[in-house]
Design an enzyme around this catalytic site. Structure first.
Site, PDB file in Angstrom:
ATOM      1  N   HIS A 210      -1.568   7.781  -4.167  1.00  0.00           N
ATOM      2  CA  HIS A 210      -2.788   7.005  -4.074  1.00  0.00           C
ATOM      3  C   HIS A 210      -2.479   6.167  -3.194  1.00  0.00           C
ATOM      4  CE1 HIS A 210      -6.032   4.433  -5.453  1.00  0.00           C
ATOM      5  NE2 HIS A 210      -5.422   3.950  -6.544  1.00  0.00           N
ATOM      6  N   HIS A 249      -8.759  14.976  -1.727  1.00  0.00           N
ATOM      7  CA  HIS A 249      -9.010  13.935  -2.399  1.00  0.00           C
ATOM      8  C   HIS A 249      -9.774  14.699  -3.751  1.00  0.00           C
ATOM      9  CE1 HIS A 249     -11.501  10.153  -3.363  1.00  0.00           C
ATOM     10  NE2 HIS A 249     -10.629   9.543  -2.831  1.00  0.00           N
ATOM     11  N   ASP A 297      -6.936   7.643   4.417  1.00  0.00           N
ATOM     12  CA  ASP A 297      -5.694   6.994   4.699  1.00  0.00           C
ATOM     13  C   ASP A 297      -4.987   7.595   6.209  1.00  0.00           C
ATOM     14  OD1 ASP A 297      -5.464   5.183   2.940  1.00  0.00           O
ATOM     15  OD2 ASP A 297      -4.516   6.699   1.476  1.00  0.00           O
TER      16      ASP A 297
END
Ligand code: CMC
Length: 354
Positions: A210, A249, A297
């Site tokens: 995460h 994702h 990210d």
């Protein structure tokens, strides 16, 4: 006993409740209260978007000023918390933040003011925990705006670049039923207090699948100088069936709009940065080999590196922003609450004789 429903592992594609805070939308665009998050990042301030997430609409000037003042006036840390922080000297920044936030507040008000206090204190807890770990003097926030102050607390750079940081903070604000938000909603559904619910969310965000992904990206990008390195790296990981952080994702199977936005921000401000060039090479090759898009990210790590932010802060930056989303979810859960308590399919031994 009522009829059991067996759902896919990891609750993939299982709709567990309604929300009006955010959606990844049928179009694949991330919407905050109906507005495209990337457009908000370009045109609005962090405080305006945080207000929108919490209250459901953008603030007027008369609403924005007290909202900002409340955040500013609560941006202080109690001496006793500082003392405990220095006694504990927890080496992992996220563990320190999670433990220190759980000490707040001493007088429990299960209302918005508890969240405001936590939201305002998180950047200081981040910066002070780092000072305590590194043995460096504590910093005083500089600037007027929330992200500007936060940026000044986690970098030694002149803060002329804080606007790019603010855009990233806006994109980290909210993401419907992601794992940490869901953990917060499970906690809230038991009618626990906001501090306890946020502690559960922080503990969940910390995991490398995460929020923890962003701090692992730079390690591999630093070693990639050319296309050949990128190919070798991707092939090596895929052969060993290892995950590459910053890719894939649960919701965005074709493109993560946040990743595209941050990538283009980097193209404007740092087109020749080695890690940016490396990230694009890995992204292209990963897509060709596995069809997996980059997630936010990947480029968030490159942007923060370019802005002079140490890797240890990447995940706390995510947390300091996402807490505003958790705030909205806590109250949305309570507004129509039913305890979240799923069932399990038992696969152990049947009744045995002792
Ligand atoms: N690197 C290599 N292969 C991957 C990756 C990756 N990062 N992500 C997914 N895959 C593969 C996976 O091995 C599987 O392959 P196959 O079908 O051949 O077995 C396929 O893609 C589907 O993946 P999954 O793990 O079933 O997908 P999921 O929806 O359960 O997991 C995820 C989503 C984000 C946990 C996963 O993509 C992952 O672990 N990514 C790396 C960690 C990461 O970057 N996390 C940040 C997410 S964005 C910020 C946030 O919201 O937290």
């Amino acid at each position: 006993m009522s009829e059991e429903i067996i759902v896919p592992k990891g609750l993939a594609n299982v709709v567990v409740d309604t929300t009006s805070i955010a959606t990844t939308g049928a179009s694949g665009n991330l919407l905050y209260r109906g507005y495209r998050a990337v457009e908000l990042a370009e045109k609005k301030s962090f405080e305006e978007v945080a207000y929108l997430i919490i209250n459901g609409r953008l603030p007027t000037q008369n609403e924005l000023t007290p909202f900002k003042n409340e955040l500013n006036s609560n941006m202080v840390i109690d001496e006793s918390v500082l003392k405990i922080m220095n006694m504990v000297k927890e080496k992992n920044l996220m563990r320190s933040i999670r433990s220190m936030i759980s000490l707040y507040p001493y007088k429990m008000n299960d209302d918005q003011s508890t969240f405001t206090q936590m939201e305002a204190k998180m950047p200081l807890l981040t910066s002070y925990s780092a000072s305590s770990i590194n043995g460096t003097p504590i910093k005083t926030p500089k600037g007027v705006d929330f992200s500007q102050k936060f940026y000044s607390l986690i970098t030694d750079r002149e803060n002329k670049n804080w606007k790019s940081f603010e855009k990233l903070m806006i994109l980290y604000l909210e993401h419907e039923f992601n794992a940490s938000t869901f953990a917060l909603r499970v906690a809230a559904s038991t009618l626990t207090d906001p501090v306890s619910a946020v502690t559960a969310a922080l503990a969940t965000l910390k995991g490398p699948l995460h929020g923890g992904a962003n701090s692992e990206v730079l390690t591999y990008l630093s070693g990639i100088e050319n296309e050949k390195d990128a190919m070798k790296f991707v092939e090596g990981k895929l052969e060993k069936k290892e995950k590459i952080m910053g890719f894939g994702h649960r919701v965005y199977k074709k493109r993560d709009p946040r990743a595209l936005f941050v990538r283009e921000e980097l193209r404007k401000i740092a087109p020749t940065d080695q890690k940016f060039v490396a990230a694009e090479m890995v992204e292209n090759y990963m897509f060709e080999k596995k069809g997996l898009p980059a997630n936010v990210d990947l480029y968030a790590a490159v942007l923060m590196d370019y802005l002079g932010i140490n890797e240890m802060f990447y995940l706390p930056v995510f947390a300091c922003s996402r807490i505003f989303g958790w705030n909205a979810h806590y109250f949305e859960q309570l507004s129509n609450n039913k305890i979240i308590r799923p069932a399990s399919q038992y696969i152990g031994e049947e009744e045995r004789e002792l």
